[in-house]
Design a protein around this motif. Structure first.
Motif, PDB file in Angstrom:
ATOM      1  N   TYR A   1      -9.437   8.149   1.644  1.00  0.00           N
ATOM      2  CA  TYR A   1      -7.898   7.107   2.080  1.00  0.00           C
ATOM      3  C   TYR A   1      -7.218   8.253   3.186  1.00  0.00           C
ATOM      4  CZ  TYR A   1      -9.161   4.399  -1.699  1.00  0.00           C
ATOM      5  OH  TYR A   1      -9.649   3.785  -3.200  1.00  0.00           O
TER       6      TYR A   1
ATOM      7  N   ASP B   1       0.976  -0.759  -0.195  1.00  0.00           N
ATOM      8  CA  ASP B   1       0.218   0.055   0.124  1.00  0.00           C
ATOM      9  C   ASP B   1       0.679   1.610   0.116  1.00  0.00           C
ATOM     10  OD1 ASP B   1       1.144   0.136   2.736  1.00  0.00           O
ATOM     11  OD2 ASP B   1      -0.597   0.684   3.222  1.00  0.00           O
TER      12      ASP B   1
ATOM     13  N   HIS C   1       1.495   5.622   2.754  1.00  0.00           N
ATOM     14  CA  HIS C   1       0.844   3.934   2.548  1.00  0.00           C
ATOM     15  C   HIS C   1      -0.742   5.029   2.450  1.00  0.00           C
ATOM     16  CE1 HIS C   1       3.673   1.234   4.161  1.00  0.00           C
ATOM     17  NE2 HIS C   1       4.083   2.708   5.324  1.00  0.00           N
TER      18      HIS C   1
ATOM     19  N   TYR D   1       2.931   4.245  -1.782  1.00  0.00           N
ATOM     20  CA  TYR D   1       3.104   5.290  -3.471  1.00  0.00           C
ATOM     21  C   TYR D   1       3.942   5.851  -3.106  1.00  0.00           C
ATOM     22  CZ  TYR D   1      -1.559   2.148  -4.122  1.00  0.00           C
ATOM     23  OH  TYR D   1      -2.022   1.068  -4.319  1.00  0.00           O
TER      24      TYR D   1
ATOM     25  N   GLU E   1      -4.264   5.112   2.587  1.00  0.00           N
ATOM     26  CA  GLU E   1      -4.605   3.271   2.767  1.00  0.00           C
ATOM     27  C   GLU E   1      -6.799   4.294   3.700  1.00  0.00           C
ATOM     28  OE1 GLU E   1      -3.177   4.487   6.750  1.00  0.00           O
ATOM     29  OE2 GLU E   1      -1.315   2.626   6.812  1.00  0.00           O
TER      30      GLU E   1
END
Length: 305
Positions: A256, A203, A244, A205, A246
């Motif tokens: 997110y 997860d 992350h 990026y 999420e």
């Protein structure tokens, strides 16, 4: 760096010519906007790379202090006085001749019958429903409905606390840190900077920014210094933070949080809703300004390698 003596500022005949010579001076140095900004900082001067790019791509003369910082950063301090003299000469307003206004003509009155006829025609026109044509809207990056799965590639990131605003580049209001950092601005004004979400595995990026003038940069959560906690784009993406991304909120909401190991979560400072409010790292709370919509958008008309 050697002084750039090949560029003669006094050759400029107008503002456009002067700016063209500034671009030539920059090109001869081989330095990027970021490198020029850093060299100016080392010399105790301020040369914001976004402001410099606006000048070199614009039609207005630079402020004297910006010009001095630019010339010195280019290694041409020995020609600083020449550049300022040429700039000040172009800034002088040209002499204007006094134009005598023509004598005003009296408009003869209409005869009574003609006046009544004209008034009736105007009344009929006013009561007639107008035929309205709606002009086509200007093209923009179009978003689609929030997806159930995190999109990658070209995206836009919007705080849920101010969904009409997008995360893009700008400067902190209190000027404690001068380089460009992540702030929220109206989505329609977020360009030409574009955002790309680059998968790194799991997860994690990189949040890449692409700009036609500055090129590609990856956001880094600054760990110390005057910019502590701000998100700054780095030319070398190896320095960029691993975010992350999420899920937060109901499934399929497209919202997110952006977390960095050891530094907390990115969020709009104070849950602010005003344009220009910066994003900062803070302890993760998973609500308010730390929650973002992440939506796919159409590919921009440019992309940096």
């Amino acid at each position: 760096m050697n002084s750039q003596n090949g560029v003669a500022p006094d050759q400029a005949e107008d503002t456009a010519g002067f700016i063209a010579l500034m671009r030539q001076l920059k090109d001869e140095t081989g330095l990027t906007y970021r490198q020029l900004e850093e060299r100016a900082t080392e010399q105790g001067m301020v040369l914001a790379r976004s402001t410099l790019a606006d000048v070199l791509n614009g039609r207005s003369l630079p402020r004297p202090e910006l010009l001095s910082a630019f010339v010195r950063a280019c290694g041409a301090a020995d020609r600083e006085a020449d550049w300022l003299r040429a700039r000040n000469a172009l800034a002088q307003p040209p002499a204007t001749a006094v134009v005598q206004a023509p004598p005003r003509r009296r408009i003869p009155r209409l005869p009574l019958v003609a006046a009544l006829t004209l008034a009736a025609a105007v009344a009929v026109w006013a009561l007639t429903p107008p035929h309205t044509e709606h002009p086509a809207a200007a093209p923009q990056q179009q978003s689609v409905a929030a997806p159930a799965v995190l999109p990658t590639g070209w995206v836009r990131i919007r705080p849920v606390t101010a969904p009409e605003l997008c995360l893009t580049d700008g400067r902190v209001h209190d000027q404690r840190y001068t380089p460009l950092v992540a702030v929220q601005r109206p989505c329609g004004e977020a360009g030409p900077q574009a955002t790309l979400l680059e998968p790194l595995g799991g997860d994690e990026y990189h949040i890449q920014w692409h700009h036609p003038d500055y090129g590609k940069g990856c956001l880094k959560a600054l760990p110390d210094g005057p910019g502590l906690g701000l998100l700054e784009p780095m030319d070398d993406c190896a320095q960029g933070s691993h975010f992350h991304v999420e899920p937060s909120g109901p499934a399929g909401s497209g919202t997110y949080v952006l977390r960095v190991d050891g530094q907390g979560c990115a969020g709009i400072v104070g849950d602010g809703t005003g344009p220009g409010t910066e994003a900062v790292m803070a302890r993760c709370v998973g609500r308010g300004g730390q929650v973002f919509f992440v939506e796919p958008v159409t590919r921009p008309t440019f992309s940096a390698a």
